[in-house]
Write an enzyme that holds these catalytic residues in place. Structure first.
Site, PDB file in Angstrom:
ATOM      1  N   ASP A  77       6.320  -6.862  84.921  1.00  0.00           N
ATOM      2  CA  ASP A  77       5.409  -7.601  84.053  1.00  0.00           C
ATOM      3  C   ASP A  77       5.069  -6.781  82.809  1.00  0.00           C
ATOM      4  O   ASP A  77       5.267  -5.550  82.778  1.00  0.00           O
ATOM      5  CB  ASP A  77       4.130  -7.917  84.842  1.00  0.00           C
ATOM      6  CG  ASP A  77       3.439  -9.190  84.375  1.00  0.00           C
ATOM      7  OD1 ASP A  77       3.681  -9.618  83.237  1.00  0.00           O
ATOM      8  OD2 ASP A  77       2.644  -9.739  85.157  1.00  0.00           O
TER       9      ASP A  77
ATOM     10  N   ASP B  12       2.954 -18.847  83.301  1.00  0.00           N
ATOM     11  CA  ASP B  12       1.897 -18.798  84.314  1.00  0.00           C
ATOM     12  C   ASP B  12       1.376 -20.194  84.617  1.00  0.00           C
ATOM     13  O   ASP B  12       0.632 -20.379  85.581  1.00  0.00           O
ATOM     14  CB  ASP B  12       0.733 -17.928  83.818  1.00  0.00           C
ATOM     15  CG  ASP B  12       1.006 -16.446  84.031  1.00  0.00           C
ATOM     16  OD1 ASP B  12       1.950 -16.116  84.783  1.00  0.00           O
ATOM     17  OD2 ASP B  12       0.282 -15.617  83.452  1.00  0.00           O
TER      18      ASP B  12
HETATM   19  C1  GLA Z   1       0.609 -11.908  84.796  1.00  0.00           C
HETATM   20  C2  GLA Z   1       1.749 -12.680  85.415  1.00  0.00           C
HETATM   21  C3  GLA Z   1       1.264 -13.379  86.673  1.00  0.00           C
HETATM   22  C4  GLA Z   1       0.704 -12.367  87.628  1.00  0.00           C
HETATM   23  C5  GLA Z   1      -0.412 -11.574  86.960  1.00  0.00           C
HETATM   24  C6  GLA Z   1      -0.901 -10.452  87.849  1.00  0.00           C
HETATM   25  O1  GLA Z   1      -0.349 -12.774  84.285  1.00  0.00           O
HETATM   26  O2  GLA Z   1       2.303 -13.580  84.508  1.00  0.00           O
HETATM   27  O3  GLA Z   1       2.323 -14.092  87.278  1.00  0.00           O
HETATM   28  O4  GLA Z   1       1.721 -11.498  88.054  1.00  0.00           O
HETATM   29  O5  GLA Z   1       0.021 -11.020  85.732  1.00  0.00           O
HETATM   30  O6  GLA Z   1      -1.882  -9.713  87.273  1.00  0.00           O
END
Ligand code: GLA
EC number: 3.2.1.22
Length: 690
Positions: free
Chosen positions: A448, A511
């Site tokens: 990420d 997300d």
């Molecule tokens: C980001 C990602 C999510 C999740 C969060 C965790 O927002 O896009 O899918 O992994 O971080 O903190």
């Protein structure tokens, strides 16, 4: 195939159905004579006879915007893909041709400034009809500032009109297709964030305004770069149109020291006929053949615990989810944020990549063993380019983050960005992840990157350097741990591009897991990127982000359009939903070779009552069609949905109902899927040729 006619200083770069023809004029400028349908060398050479007679020289250069390398200087006032500043302040480049190197698929045209010690090479590489282009700048004598070095400038032929297709977005609403007339002047698509961005994505398509999903010529390009970038679509009043793209944004510059070289990322160009659908399929095919590592693999059905648990991660909780996921047919179980350091909320722990000793007193071993015992692979979330100020790493190395003296350190999600352009930070990053993978039987990383750069200052090396180190670490980790697969995530779809896809196996699309919103996001995503990399989760209803309630089948049938995953709080699902989900996972496994490796046809866009997408096996023997009705209006009966690219003389059997359809009828009158009468009705139809 690359052909060279030395007498006419002509190069013809031909794929199976297109050609790109370059001619070096008397001033050593590489003029694009043709980009379009395939021409023979003889046909290409005949274009020279059509050049305007020399002698007539109006004030403005009539050829402006027709060169595939446009450097500042002379009578060039439009966008210059190559802009430099020599130590004495001179900004004009006067390039002379110094030679070529050539194989069947690769061409290098070399130039040098006629006075200053700067060498410029244009590299072209053919992959079918896709031409990859990049620049190499070499400083052979005195410092020079590179102001702009676009990897490629694609010159379009004269069309009757110009329409630009691109995607725009924001967090939770990435890759929404935008198609509008290209205005005169310069249209800039860019990211200044240090990552590819949610707001724009580094590709563009241009047509004459009449192309449709299945007809018309489309000119497109895509940049393989995961940091800041700029794509300039220029339409001159003389109706010359260029698409010029490269790394870095204004006003980022690059100091090229003596003896140093700048190799730009690749920008790929593609001419196709057959509409936006054919353009997308050609891009998908290119990525499956030449970009993705392990492209031939089937991506497993994944479970991710983020929406189920947030930061509330525990060994028992994860095991309960894993057991439920395994019963559903999940093949890869991924623990998201909250497993490491003191990460029990988003203000601490980033940077400390060891299991949280309270949550996992015996390390991750017991969880990993249980997941493997359940027959699933094990994946772990990391965000290794980041640090929370409340972490051991930051306390030990506060100077490792991107920052400027006398400026605040802007926090976003309570975190700062590590400066990967510093060698010691890059070394730490590699060592830390290498150790994590060596000590734990991890099969998959969700990598990420949740915040953009701030306070990056004038140290321009950072903008390119960060991405280069990221690529280098990913490449080294893959080499050292060849069984590990990686998902690129950046707060959802903030880092999706041909650069990251060269070294990751799939991406987290958004997300936003609301199935209705996803239809739009996925439609835009599919314009360039294949279903084989598009992570798509089924989550809870009401959706935790949008609050919308959508039936389970619809949520599954939307997520089946990519790499199916589950992200819901399974321990709270009813037994009926769990059972139905297991059936739907099994349905997906039957059609996923088509989805992940077949050809995709967008049958109906997502903005109507009914939308549909078809996947066809490469041998044409099987097709899968996903149909979604978002709302039934006015009691309308559903129309038939004509399918594409079937054999009109063949018969196709619906594997669920046994019904047999004639190809010719499916192509003309279409498929009538048996949808439930109300809103949010959906179907998967799997057809096998008899
Ligand atoms: C980001 C990602 C999510 C999740 C969060 C965790 O927002 O896009 O899918 O992994 O971080 O903190």
């Amino acid at each position: 195939m690359i052909y060279h006619d030395s007498e006419h200083r002509l190069w013809v770069l031909s794929g199976p159905s297109s050609s790109y023809v370059l001619h070096l004029d008397e001033a050593d400028r590489p003029r694009v004579m043709h980009w379009g349908p395939r021409l023979t060398p003889e046909q290409a050479a005949s274009l020279l006879l059509r050049l305007p007679r020399p002698g007539f020289r109006p004030v403005e250069d009539p050829l402006e915007g027709s060169f595939d390398l446009i450097a500042t200087g002379g009578l060039c006032y439009g966008h210059a893909g190559l802009q430099v500043r020599f130590a004495d302040g001179t900004r004009d480049l006067e390039l002379v041709f110094t030679g070529q190197r050539r194989t069947d698929r690769e061409l290098v045209l070399a130039y040098a400034d006629r006075h200053y010690p700067l060498a410029v090479e244009c590299h072209y590489r053919l992959y079918g009809d896709v031409i990859e282009r990049h620049l190499v700048l070499r400083n052979e004598g005195e410092p020079v500032t590179v102001v702009r070095a676009d990897s490629a400038t694609w010159v379009l032929p004269r069309l009757n009109g110009y329409r630009l297709s691109s995607v725009r977005g924001q967090w939770g609403a990435e890759t929404r297709l935008h198609r509008a007339e290209l205005p005169y002047g310069e249209t800039v698509l860019t990211s200044r964030r240090g990552v590819t961005s949610h707001q724009a994505n580094p590709w563009a398509m241009v047509d004459d305004g009449t192309a449709g999903e299945e007809h018309g010529a489309v000119y497109s390009c895509a940049l393989a770069w995961s940091g800041s970038w700029r794509l300039t679509a220029q339409r001159l009043p003389t109706e010359r149109v260029t698409l010029s793209a490269g790394a870095g944004h204004d006003p980022v510059t690059w100091e090229l020291g003596i003896g140093e070289e700048l190799v730009t990322p690749v920008c790929a160009g593609l001419y196709t006929e057959g509409g936006f659908g054919a353009a997308s399929r050609a891009w998908h095919d290119h990525q499956l053949r030449h970009v993705l590592p392990h492209a031939g693999e089937i991506r497993p059905v994944l479970y991710n615990s983020w929406e189920a648990t947030g930061f509330d991660v525990s060994l028992d909780g994860q095991i309960r989810l894993a057991e439920s996921a395994a019963r559903m047919g999940v093949e890869l179980f991924v623990v998201d944020d909250g497993w490491f350091g003191t990460r029990t909320h988003d203000a601490a722990g980033l940077g400390d990549w060891y299991p949280n000793p309270h949550r996992f007193p015996d390390g991750l071993g017991p969880l990993i063993d249980r997941v493997h015992e359940l027959g699933m692979r094990f994946g772990l979330w990391v965000e290794p380019e980041m640090v929370n100020p409340d972490s051991d790493l930051y306390r030990a190395h506060p100077d490792w983050v991107i920052h400027r003296p006398h400026r605040r350190r802007t926090e976003h999600r309570n975190q700062l960005v590590l400066d990967l352009s510093r060698p010691e930070v890059g070394d730490w990053l590699y060592r830390t992840l290498d150790e994590l993978l060596a000590k734990n039987a991890v099969d998959f990383l969700k990598w990420d990157m949740n915040r953009p750069f701030t306070e990056a200052g004038p140290d321009e090396r950072l903008w390119l350097g960060h991405v280069r180190t990221l690529y280098d670490v990913l490449d080294r980790l893959r080499a050292a741990h060849p069984h590990v697969r990686i998902e690129s995530c950046s707060s959802g779809g903030g880092r999706v591009d041909l650069g990251i896809l060269r070294r990751t196996d799939q991406v987290w699309t958004s997300d936003n897991t609301d199935a209705l919103d996803r239809l739009d996001i996925q439609h835009g995503f599919s314009q360039l990127y294949p279903a084989r990399v598009m992570g798509a989760w089924v989550t809870d209803s009401p959706n935790p982000y949008t609050g919308r309630e959508i039936p389970l089948d619809f949520r599954f049938h939307v997520a089946m359009a990519g790499v199916l995953a589950i992200g819901g709080a399974l321990t709270e699902w009813s037994q009926a939903d769990l059972d139905r989900a297991a059936e739907l996972v099994a349905d997906y496994k039957r059609i996923r070779p088509l989805v992940q490796h077949g050809r995709q046809y967008r049958l109906l866009p997502p903005d109507g009552e009914l939308s549909a997408v078809q996947y066809l096996a490469s041998d044409g023997g099987e097709a899968a069609v996903l149909v979604h009705r978002r709302a039934r209006r006015f009691g309308h009966a559903d129309p038939g949905i004509p399918l594409r690219a079937l054999d009109p003389d063949a018969r196709y059997r619906d594997t669920a109902t046994g019904e047999v359809h004639h190809g010719a009828v499916l192509l003309t009158h279409g498929l009538f899927p048996d949808l439930a009468p109300g809103d949010y009705a959906s179907a998967l139809v799997h057809l096998v040729r008899e």
